[in-house]
Design a protein around this motif. Structure first.
Motif, mmCIF file in Angstrom:
data_model
loop_
_atom_site.group_PDB
_atom_site.id
_atom_site.type_symbol
_atom_site.label_atom_id
_atom_site.label_comp_id
_atom_site.label_asym_id
_atom_site.label_seq_id
_atom_site.Cartn_x
_atom_site.Cartn_y
_atom_site.Cartn_z
ATOM 1 N N ALA A 1 15.399 37.764 -28.423
ATOM 2 C CA ALA A 1 15.332 38.910 -27.030
ATOM 3 C C ALA A 1 15.401 37.902 -25.794
ATOM 4 O O ALA A 1 16.060 38.323 -24.848
ATOM 5 C CB ALA A 1 14.430 39.768 -27.232
ATOM 6 N N TYR A 2 14.559 36.883 -25.774
ATOM 7 C CA TYR A 2 14.462 36.012 -24.562
ATOM 8 C C TYR A 2 15.888 35.215 -24.493
ATOM 9 O O TYR A 2 16.331 35.391 -23.080
ATOM 10 C CB TYR A 2 13.423 34.961 -24.839
ATOM 11 C CG TYR A 2 13.312 34.117 -23.730
ATOM 12 C CD1 TYR A 2 12.770 34.561 -22.396
ATOM 13 C CD2 TYR A 2 13.550 32.676 -23.900
ATOM 14 C CE1 TYR A 2 12.934 33.665 -21.242
ATOM 15 C CE2 TYR A 2 13.512 31.867 -22.780
ATOM 16 C CZ TYR A 2 13.102 32.278 -21.561
ATOM 17 O OH TYR A 2 13.128 31.424 -20.514
ATOM 18 N N ALA A 3 16.018 34.915 -25.468
ATOM 19 C CA ALA A 3 17.550 34.070 -25.215
ATOM 20 C C ALA A 3 18.686 35.214 -25.032
ATOM 21 O O ALA A 3 19.542 34.629 -23.886
ATOM 22 C CB ALA A 3 17.876 33.534 -26.466
ATOM 23 N N GLN A 4 18.604 36.213 -25.310
ATOM 24 C CA GLN A 4 19.753 37.178 -24.961
ATOM 25 C C GLN A 4 19.663 37.563 -23.333
ATOM 26 O O GLN A 4 20.484 37.722 -22.618
ATOM 27 C CB GLN A 4 19.710 38.384 -25.788
ATOM 28 C CG GLN A 4 20.136 38.264 -27.258
ATOM 29 C CD GLN A 4 19.995 39.446 -28.298
ATOM 30 O OE1 GLN A 4 18.820 39.762 -28.329
ATOM 31 N NE2 GLN A 4 21.348 39.803 -28.707
ATOM 32 N N HIS A 5 18.267 37.598 -23.129
ATOM 33 C CA HIS A 5 17.989 37.798 -21.596
ATOM 34 C C HIS A 5 18.639 36.632 -20.844
ATOM 35 O O HIS A 5 19.085 37.135 -19.789
ATOM 36 C CB HIS A 5 16.558 38.225 -21.458
ATOM 37 C CG HIS A 5 16.050 38.428 -19.771
ATOM 38 N ND1 HIS A 5 16.131 39.295 -19.287
ATOM 39 C CD2 HIS A 5 15.698 37.137 -19.263
ATOM 40 C CE1 HIS A 5 15.523 39.256 -17.995
ATOM 41 N NE2 HIS A 5 15.453 37.856 -17.975
ATOM 42 N N LEU A 6 18.496 35.550 -21.183
ATOM 43 C CA LEU A 6 18.793 34.403 -20.248
ATOM 44 C C LEU A 6 20.383 34.575 -20.277
ATOM 45 O O LEU A 6 21.034 34.366 -19.324
ATOM 46 C CB LEU A 6 18.392 33.172 -20.900
ATOM 47 C CG LEU A 6 16.937 32.812 -21.014
ATOM 48 C CD1 LEU A 6 16.685 31.353 -21.699
ATOM 49 C CD2 LEU A 6 16.527 32.758 -19.557
ATOM 50 N N ALA A 7 21.200 35.032 -21.246
ATOM 51 C CA ALA A 7 22.466 34.832 -21.367
ATOM 52 C C ALA A 7 23.137 35.832 -20.572
ATOM 53 O O ALA A 7 24.156 35.897 -19.749
ATOM 54 C CB ALA A 7 23.110 35.031 -22.954
ATOM 55 N N ASP A 8 22.529 37.273 -20.607
ATOM 56 C CA ASP A 8 22.761 38.135 -19.954
ATOM 57 C C ASP A 8 22.861 37.997 -18.303
ATOM 58 O O ASP A 8 23.418 38.751 -17.746
ATOM 59 C CB ASP A 8 22.012 39.737 -20.392
ATOM 60 C CG ASP A 8 22.190 39.979 -21.695
ATOM 61 O OD1 ASP A 8 23.337 39.735 -22.203
ATOM 62 O OD2 ASP A 8 21.382 40.949 -22.120
ATOM 63 N N HIS A 9 21.693 37.262 -17.859
ATOM 64 C CA HIS A 9 21.467 36.968 -16.520
ATOM 65 C C HIS A 9 22.443 35.888 -16.193
ATOM 66 O O HIS A 9 21.969 35.417 -14.824
ATOM 67 C CB HIS A 9 20.151 37.149 -16.196
ATOM 68 C CG HIS A 9 19.412 38.438 -16.252
ATOM 69 N ND1 HIS A 9 19.433 39.145 -15.090
ATOM 70 C CD2 HIS A 9 18.874 38.862 -17.464
ATOM 71 C CE1 HIS A 9 18.828 40.521 -15.634
ATOM 72 N NE2 HIS A 9 18.515 40.263 -17.015
#
Length: 435
Positions: free
Chosen positions: A330-338
């Protein structure tokens, strides 16, 4: 003070595993990269203690606590306790202490040592050791065949009444719905197995079984029998039909009032679907306070969608510290989304994969595919499919065809078909027609 994002890391400094690009990178290296990149993006070099606290110390502290807890349970085991036990040194260690010890080792990435604890317990005849080891293997994402063998052996020997439900879950999640149904029906035909009614409801509710009416009957049987999880599970089954949402909400409220924290989280989910973010946030918070830490990820996603990334990061930090499954991903996806730097995203996904976050390999592959790195994406999609992720078979086929590997595409499409994926059947027909 400069903002410092939490690094999704695990303190397995000794761990080394292959990256998708074929290089071998240790978690220590990933941790250092995350620290360096976070300084470069958000922090100042003159504030190293801030980053150290935010990025490393909390994770290290959690593992230190785990070690202390192991020693504490060993010492406490000198007192007489009920249940089976084995001798370890000068202490008699109860079976619950054994599992806690093994879990703490696994949390630190010391899987070989954890495996030895389980194998020693099995060798010494500790009741339920085979099932505990099988469940651990599944949680680690390792050797599903061995886990299945252990569960079947325990079931055949009638050693552990939990073996049947774990085996049924394994069969269902690996696409063998009919086999799971046959197992549960056979067990329920025997006296004393009504605790499996809810599990048969799960299997029959699966789209691949297509027996929703009978599934509801089994959920209600479990509810009448006093299964404490039945109200929540029946409610979520009903919530799949929009016209029965009110009935689902009433059941979840009853379950929550009876002490089911998971029901609180599901009430939050229904409120979110209804567009009531305030009510969703309230119920998710209640669920977390009741110990359902998985809902920290729901809170993070809610705040992300509410254009509050700082709050989302705070919840992700809590989830990582609490070792919530999927929190690294979820953290990695958050970084990607932002739109964070690709180096930071790659490092975060590396850690998610190395710490065996469920489906991390799939989501990492999706990011790699989106960023024109098909060879790496294919390797991870295949790994995800081989671990039983139904969504991965079709993605393997698409990427394999893009890389001019039709035979590989056909192989995985046939596997997907065998697991009941209709989309794989359609794509296979198209592929065969075109060749």
């Amino acid at each position: 003070m400069a903002q410092v994002l939490p690094a999704a890391i695990d303190m397995q400094a000794e761990g080394f595993r292959p990256r998708p690009d074929g290089r071998v990178v240790g978690l220590q290296g990933a941790r250092r990269l995350l620290v360096d990149l976070t300084y470069a993006r958000y922090g100042q070099k003159e504030e190293p203690e801030v980053a150290t606290e935010s990025l490393l110390a909390k994770r290290c502290g959690a593992i230190t606590d785990a070690r202390i807890d192991v020693e504490g349970c060993r010492a406490a085991s000198q007192r007489a306790r009920p249940g089976s036990s084995i001798e370890e040194g000068e202490y008699t260690v109860s079976d619950s202490d054994i599992w806690r010890h093994a879990e703490a080792l696994a949390d630190e990435g010391r899987y070989d040592e954890a495996r030895k604890v389980y194998l020693d317990a099995m060798a010494q005849g500790v009741t339920g050791a085979g099932v505990e080891y099988a469940v651990a293997l599944l949680e680690w994402g390792q050797d599903r065949q061995e886990a299945e063998r252990l569960l079947r052996a325990s079931l055949a020997a009638d050693e552990d009444w939990n073996a049947d439900e774990h085996l049924a879950v394994l069969l269902r999640t690996t696409g063998r719905v009919d086999e799971a149904e046959d197992l549960l029906r056979a067990r329920l035909a025997q006296p004393g197995n009504l605790h499996l009614a809810r599990h048969l409801g799960h299997v029959l509710a699966d789209d691949r079984a297509g027996k929703r009416a009978e599934a509801e009957q089994w959920y209600r049987t479990a509810l009448a029998d006093g299964d404490p999880k039945a109200a929540n599970d029946l409610a979520m089954f009903l919530a799949e039909e929009p016209e029965r949402t009110a009935e689902a909400r009433n059941l979840l409220t009853q379950a929550y009032l009876a002490g089911d924290g998971m029901a609180a989280g599901n009430l939050g989910g229904i409120a979110w679907e209804d567009g009531d973010l305030g009510e969703a946030r309230r119920w998710f918070t209640i669920a977390v306070e009741a110990g359902v830490t998985q809902r920290l990820l729901s809170l993070a996603l809610l705040e992300d969608e509410n254009d509050a990334p700082d709050k989302a990061v705070a919840y992700l930090r809590q989830a990582i510290h609490a070792r919530v499954p999927g929190s690294h991903t979820a953290y990695a996806q958050h970084l990607a989304d932002h739109g964070e730097p690709s180096e930071l995203i790659v490092a975060a996904f590396d850690v998610a994969v190395q710490t065996d976050d469920e489906d991390a390999d799939y989501w990492y592959a999706a990011w790699l595919e989106e960023h024109d790195r098909p060879e790496e994406a294919l390797r991870l999609y295949r790994h995800s499919a081989d671990r039983g992720n139904r969504n991965a078979f079709l993605r393997v086929a698409y990427v394999a065809q893009d890389l001019d590997q039709p035979a590989l595409a056909e192989h995985y499409l046939r596997q997907g078909m065998a697991k009941g994926d209709a989309d794989c059947a359609v794509e296979l027909a198209r592929l065969l027609h075109s060749t």
